[in-house]
Design a protein around this motif. Structure first.
Motif, short mmCIF file in Angstrom:
data_model
loop_
_atom_site.label_atom_id
_atom_site.label_comp_id
_atom_site.label_asym_id
_atom_site.label_seq_id
_atom_site.Cartn_x
_atom_site.Cartn_y
_atom_site.Cartn_z
N ARG A 178 12.70 42.75 26.59
CA ARG A 178 13.47 41.71 26.57
C ARG A 178 13.99 41.26 25.04
O ARG A 178 14.88 40.95 24.64
CB ARG A 178 12.87 40.28 27.03
CG ARG A 178 12.63 40.46 28.55
CD ARG A 178 11.86 39.00 28.96
NE ARG A 178 11.63 38.82 30.35
CZ ARG A 178 12.60 38.26 31.19
NH1 ARG A 178 13.54 37.75 30.68
NH2 ARG A 178 12.24 37.96 32.38
N ALA A 179 12.79 41.61 24.11
CA ALA A 179 12.99 41.40 22.59
C ALA A 179 14.20 42.40 22.31
O ALA A 179 15.09 42.10 21.46
CB ALA A 179 11.99 41.57 21.99
N PHE A 180 14.01 43.56 22.68
CA PHE A 180 14.90 44.62 22.04
C PHE A 180 16.33 44.34 22.65
O PHE A 180 17.55 44.26 22.05
CB PHE A 180 14.64 46.10 22.47
CG PHE A 180 13.24 46.70 21.81
CD1 PHE A 180 13.30 46.49 20.52
CD2 PHE A 180 12.29 47.22 22.51
CE1 PHE A 180 12.16 47.03 19.69
CE2 PHE A 180 11.24 47.53 21.75
CZ PHE A 180 10.96 47.44 20.44
N VAL A 181 16.51 44.10 23.91
CA VAL A 181 17.95 43.68 24.53
C VAL A 181 18.59 42.54 23.54
O VAL A 181 19.63 42.59 23.30
CB VAL A 181 17.66 43.31 25.89
CG1 VAL A 181 18.91 42.90 26.34
CG2 VAL A 181 17.29 44.70 26.80
N ARG A 182 17.57 41.27 23.64
CA ARG A 182 18.18 40.23 22.69
C ARG A 182 18.75 40.75 21.49
O ARG A 182 19.80 40.04 20.68
CB ARG A 182 17.21 39.21 22.61
CG ARG A 182 16.83 38.42 23.92
CD ARG A 182 16.03 37.11 23.61
NE ARG A 182 14.79 37.39 22.89
CZ ARG A 182 13.53 37.67 23.18
NH1 ARG A 182 13.30 37.52 24.54
NH2 ARG A 182 12.40 37.93 22.53
N GLY A 183 17.88 41.47 20.53
CA GLY A 183 18.40 41.90 19.24
C GLY A 183 19.44 42.77 19.58
O GLY A 183 20.33 42.53 18.53
N PHE A 184 19.61 43.61 20.18
CA PHE A 184 20.85 44.82 20.19
C PHE A 184 22.25 43.91 20.62
O PHE A 184 23.15 43.99 20.10
CB PHE A 184 20.50 45.81 21.35
CG PHE A 184 19.64 46.87 21.00
CD1 PHE A 184 19.87 47.42 19.70
CD2 PHE A 184 18.74 47.21 21.69
CE1 PHE A 184 18.89 48.47 19.22
CE2 PHE A 184 17.77 48.29 21.26
CZ PHE A 184 18.23 48.91 19.93
N GLN A 185 22.06 43.02 21.74
CA GLN A 185 22.91 42.67 22.43
C GLN A 185 23.67 41.04 21.96
O GLN A 185 24.65 40.57 22.06
CB GLN A 185 22.91 42.26 23.81
CG GLN A 185 22.91 43.70 24.62
CD GLN A 185 23.22 44.03 26.15
OE1 GLN A 185 23.23 44.77 26.65
NE2 GLN A 185 23.05 42.52 26.51
N GLY A 186 22.49 40.25 21.45
CA GLY A 186 22.90 38.95 21.28
C GLY A 186 23.51 38.14 22.63
O GLY A 186 22.86 38.47 23.47
#
Length: 735
Positions: A178-186
């Motif tokens: 989840r954290a990586f997706v939030r970081g990549f995509q906003g």
């Protein structure tokens, strides 16, 4: 070729119509070409020749197919991506822009620690920040999509790709995914030009390849798949991840790329995923080698029917889908839905408005590998290192004489696999970083001692001379980056023999020895842990890894990393992981003869270093563990608390971990399962109460009917510093 004004007019025309109308204007061949992804050298405008004849002929595709293709693999660099996109739009009849995709796994130019190391930070905020920075650098360099995060659950360190995962726990992997997706995509890909679309991989269960051998068979029950392996993919998709990549392996006897049950029924129907599904490199054609397709035509048919939208680097779709449609063996609606998903992502990214998106050569110079990004990489590298052993050697004193010996003493090979735009030349080497820490009266003597897998007599002599004159020895050892990562499977996961021999030679001097390990997997540390005084697991720590390790060695930072993958006592235990099932004859069974229990005769059952383990320069004490009630209901959660005290002499950060055991389930349950954690920083002598809230939803699991719910009955909670904690807090769930 079209003039630039004509090109702009055509793009504007696309913006004024719906994607459905655009799809209606496309020929069948143009639609099929959108499903093709090729590497950079195939494209006009790329550095080099572009449209290389040899590769096109080997794939059996035409120049026209390339000019209508939908996406590019591995392109980065603002000037080149702008040029390729410009030429493509001039040649493309409908002006449909390309998607630029790349493997931005743990950083773009600023390389962060490998994901397994990031997992060991247990720091979701820093993990998200690393993805924010990677996305910003990638986007300004022309990238639209990253093939990350990789959330495969891993239990076998022989598999080289464990370095891409965050570990062996489904809950923790889910949180990091989840954290990586939030970081990549906003939250707004169309308007936030500093973000890229994420592609979660590898769906599914790639991390369970038999024997730890890459690309190998996976065979497990559906309940096991759902309980342990699927949660992290689902979490990434729940966070809004735009794409999914298929895995190379089989799932229930069918390769994932041609597996309709996995992709159509589970991913698309049950989970409701309507984003792009892309094959991994060559995986569509590999259906032939797997044995479920007789030829490329059948491979194309099975992959499109399974729901694979983009075929990466093979041409089964391009060569055969048209004929399959004409022969009514493939419904054109399957192709239309795949194309629509691709067009939709291009629209989400704003490519019809601005096909060059954030690519900007001047801004690229300012952003990529800037000081702020490098400092963030250093901070995460510090948090990711795990202190495995320390017998009064670390932190090092800044005076006296230190011998730094080993193949990593003066090496830039700290980036690790999947750091293709990173530069080893930009890495601050460990020797230089350590020298910067010493006072004027100190001396650092550096010697290689050996290469990664070989040594000369001169290297031995130099290393022994340096060590004999030193007060303390620091050994910088490990795997070179090619020894892990994709296709980096190893049956023997000890350090190379020449490095073990170096340890044996230096141990004879009787001087304090601290080992720093640079590697991409948990290792069998026989010949290391039993012969040295301290071990700092640095993994592949990234661009600023040398500085981060020096910070830790000299006490400018306090180790706080905790393992998210167990270190085996021996390769013979593998797979070894903390959340295993019990047996009917566990060790210590009171009613079994001593020999006739589930144990090895020659090694312990337990790993050398368990999940959650890590030391610190602080000394943390746990006391007064308590539970708010011994009864939990569906509506009433319980609270679990413990007093944490820093009894050491320096400030430190502790990761307090909450585990639960279900005593009696409808199917067997793990001995422990991580349910939550807190990262707590305390000054020397400081105490605080750490509290967790545990609810009924956290006790649910997949039953034999594959339904997900909890059972009334007895449970035990554990709170402590790692998965070996034994303080028991019993409670019951009533319904």
């Amino acid at each position: 070729m079209s003039k630039p004004s004509e090109q702009a007019s055509r793009i504007s025309s696309i913006n004024n119509q719906t994607l459905t109308e655009l799809l209606g204007q496309m020929t069948l061949d143009e639609k099929i070409a959108q499903l093709l992804q090729l590497a950079v050298p195939f494209y006009e405008g790329a550095e080099g020749d572009g449209l290389i004849t040899g590769p096109m002929e080997s794939l059996g595709i035409s120049e026209e197919t390339v000019r209508n293709s939908g996406s590019v693999l591995g392109m980065a660099g603002a000037a080149e991506t702008i040029n390729v996109q410009r030429v493509h739009l001039q040649n493309n009849r409908l002006g449909i822009p390309l998607l630029m995709m790349a493997d931005i796994v743990h950083g773009f130019k600023t390389i962060f620690p490998v994901p397994l190391a990031i997992g060991c930070s247990w720091d979701l905020e820093l993990a998200e920040q690393s993805a924010v920075i990677a996305a910003k650098e990638a986007s300004v360099s022309g990238v639209h999509v990253t093939y990350a995060p990789m959330v495969d659950l891993v239990r076998d360190p022989r598999w080289g790709r464990v370095m891409e995962s965050t570990g062996e726990d489904p809950y923790l992997n889910s949180e990091f995914g989840r954290a990586f997706v939030r970081g990549f995509q906003g939250t707004d890909l169309a308007n936030d030009m500093d973000r890229v679309a994420a592609c979660v991989k590898h769906f599914a269960a790639y991390g369970a390849a038999e024997g730890g051998r890459d690309y190998n068979t996976v065979d497990m029950s559906e309940r096991q798949l759902r309980e342990f392996y699927l949660p992290a993919y689902k979490a990434a998709l729940d966070e809004g991840c735009e794409m999914v990549m298929t895995s190379f392996n089989t799932v229930d006897g069918i390769p994932a790329t041609g597996n309709s049950n996995l992709m159509r029924k589970l991913l698309r129907e049950e989970w409701g995923f309507d984003g792009i599904l892309i094959s991994d490199w060559g995986a569509v054609k590999e259906l032939i080698a797997h044995g479920i397709a007789a030829d490329e035509s059948e491979a194309a048919q099975k992959a499109i029917q399974a729901g694979v939208d983009i075929e990466m680097m093979t041409s089964c779709y391009a060569k055969h889908l048209s004929e399959l449609v004409e022969n009514k063996e493939v419904d054109v609606a399957l192709i239309d839905e795949a194309v629509m998903r691709i067009l939709t992502l291009k629209q989400k990214l704003g490519l019809f408005d601005n096909p060059y998106r954030a690519a900007d050569p001047e801004r690229e110079k300012e952003i990529v590998f800037c000081d702020a990004h490098r400092e963030a990489a250093r901070e995460l590298a510090v948090k990711s290192c795990v202190l495995l052993k320390n017998e009064d050697v670390l932190p090092l004193k800044r005076n006296g004489k230190i011998a730094l010996i080993g193949p990593f003493a003066q090496s830039g090979d700290l980036l690790g696999p999947w750091s293709w735009t990173g530069s080893k030349e930009d890495v601050v080497q460990l020797a230089d970083a350590m020298k910067s820490k010493l006072n004027s009266s100190a001396e650092l003597v550096v010697a290689a001692g050996c290469d990664f897998e070989t040594a000369t007599e001169a290297q031995w002599v130099e290393a022994l001379a340096a060590a004999e004159a030193a007060d303390v020895i620091v050994l910088a050892l490990g795997e070179h980056s090619d020894m892990s990562g994709e296709a980096g499977s190893r049956a023997n996961i000890q350090l190379p023999e020449v490095q073990l021999e170096l340890i044996r030679k230096l141990e004879e001097l009787g001087k304090p020895i601290a080992v720093v390990l640079f590697n991409g997997r948990p290792l069998d540390l026989h010949g290391v842990y039993d012969k040295v005084d301290a071990i700092l697991e640095a993994w592949f720590p990234g661009s600023e890894g040398g500085l981060a390790v020096a910070d830790l060695l000299f006490g400018d930072a306090n180790p706080s990393g905790r393992l998210t993958m167990s270190f085996p006592f021996s390769v013979g235990q593998i797979p070894v992981y903390y959340n295993a099932f019990n047996t009917g004859r566990p060790q210590g069974a009171p009613d079994a003869q001593v020999k006739y229990v589930s144990q090895y005769l020659d090694i312990p059952n337990e790993p050398l270093y368990p999940f959650g383990y890590g030391l610190s320069y602080s000394l943390f004490d746990y006391s007064e563990a308590q539970i708010s009630s011994d009864i939990m209901t569906a509506d009433q959660s319980i609270k679990i608390a413990v007093k944490l005290t820093n009894k050491g002499e320096v400030a430190g950060e502790e990761t307090v971990q909450l585990y639960v055991r279900d005593i009696s389930g409808e199917v067997v349950r793990p001995l422990k399962e991580l349910k939550d954690f807190r990262k707590i920083t305390l000054q020397p002598g400081e105490s605080c109460e750490v509290e967790f809230e545990l609810s009924e939803s956290q006790l649910r699991y997949y039953h034999s009917d594959l339904k997900h719910y909890s059972d009334a009955g007895a449970f035990v909670a554990y709170v402590g510093p790692n998965s070996k904690v034994n303080t028991e807090l019993p409670f019951k769930l009533t319904k």
